[in-house]
Write an enzyme that holds these catalytic residues in place. Sequence first.
Site, PDB file in Angstrom:
ATOM      1  N   TYR A 103      46.282  28.777  48.065  1.00  0.00           N
ATOM      2  CA  TYR A 103      46.982  29.524  47.121  1.00  0.00           C
ATOM      3  C   TYR A 103      45.883  29.681  46.044  1.00  0.00           C
ATOM      4  CZ  TYR A 103      49.976  29.943  43.033  1.00  0.00           C
ATOM      5  OH  TYR A 103      50.618  30.248  41.929  1.00  0.00           O
ATOM      6  N   ASN A 110      55.023  39.913  41.181  1.00  0.00           N
ATOM      7  CA  ASN A 110      55.360  38.649  40.613  1.00  0.00           C
ATOM      8  C   ASN A 110      55.318  37.648  41.894  1.00  0.00           C
ATOM      9  OD1 ASN A 110      56.563  36.202  39.164  1.00  0.00           O
ATOM     10  ND2 ASN A 110      58.269  37.153  40.544  1.00  0.00           N
ATOM     11  N   LYS A 135      45.094  33.644  44.687  1.00  0.00           N
ATOM     12  CA  LYS A 135      45.241  34.054  43.296  1.00  0.00           C
ATOM     13  C   LYS A 135      43.992  34.448  42.732  1.00  0.00           C
ATOM     14  CE  LYS A 135      49.593  33.568  42.911  1.00  0.00           C
ATOM     15  NZ  LYS A 135      50.368  34.698  42.692  1.00  0.00           N
ATOM     16  N   ASP A 165      60.524  41.647  53.175  1.00  0.00           N
ATOM     17  CA  ASP A 165      59.744  40.292  53.306  1.00  0.00           C
ATOM     18  C   ASP A 165      58.353  40.821  53.223  1.00  0.00           C
ATOM     19  OD1 ASP A 165      58.808  37.911  54.014  1.00  0.00           O
ATOM     20  OD2 ASP A 165      59.919  37.633  55.615  1.00  0.00           O
ATOM     21  N   ARG A 177      68.733  36.722  50.073  1.00  0.00           N
ATOM     22  CA  ARG A 177      68.382  36.269  48.785  1.00  0.00           C
ATOM     23  C   ARG A 177      68.826  37.234  47.558  1.00  0.00           C
ATOM     24  NH1 ARG A 177      65.696  31.996  47.256  1.00  0.00           N
ATOM     25  NH2 ARG A 177      64.199  33.175  46.244  1.00  0.00           N
TER      26      ARG A 177
END
Length: 174
Positions: free
Chosen positions: A152, A81, A156, A55, A37
């Site tokens: 998810y 982020n 958050k 990771d 990546r």
Amino acid sequence: MPRIFITGSTDGLGRAAAGVLIGEGHHVVLHARSRERAAALSDLAPAAAGVVIADLSSAAETRDLAGQVNQIGRMDAVIHNAGVFLEPSRAATADGHAKTLAVNTLAPYLLTALIGRPDRLIYLSSGLHHAGAGSLRDIDWTSRPWNARQAYAESKLHVTALALTLARARRTSP
């Protein structure tokens, strides 16, 4: 110029922020999940203050990442982020956690605790945090049937709560 560390710098908002900040002359430390990546950063890396690799689904690699960042020097800001969205299954990490929880909630918490205290901590969240359940029962989805969208949303909500808690703590302490 400030030194800024951005998790998840290889694409999306993290890459966009890194490009803008580097373009403005900031010393940006980039992050990639793997060496493969990191190749996506070949255009930004020469102007960056460094590239760190780990990771975030692994607690051990997240701890190592904090060490890599601390070796570079004190950060003026850390932008949390990196995140995963809509994982198709719970798929436990090596530590036994749901990947969504590990990357979106646990990694920012660990990095906040282990990286030398910056002047600013920025946590990217999502409006979906409004759909997160407030209960901390089964935050790791070991008893409930997997629901990627709900996992998810809850991750958050957790990172939003972390940000608000730290903001309150920093207002009341020197």
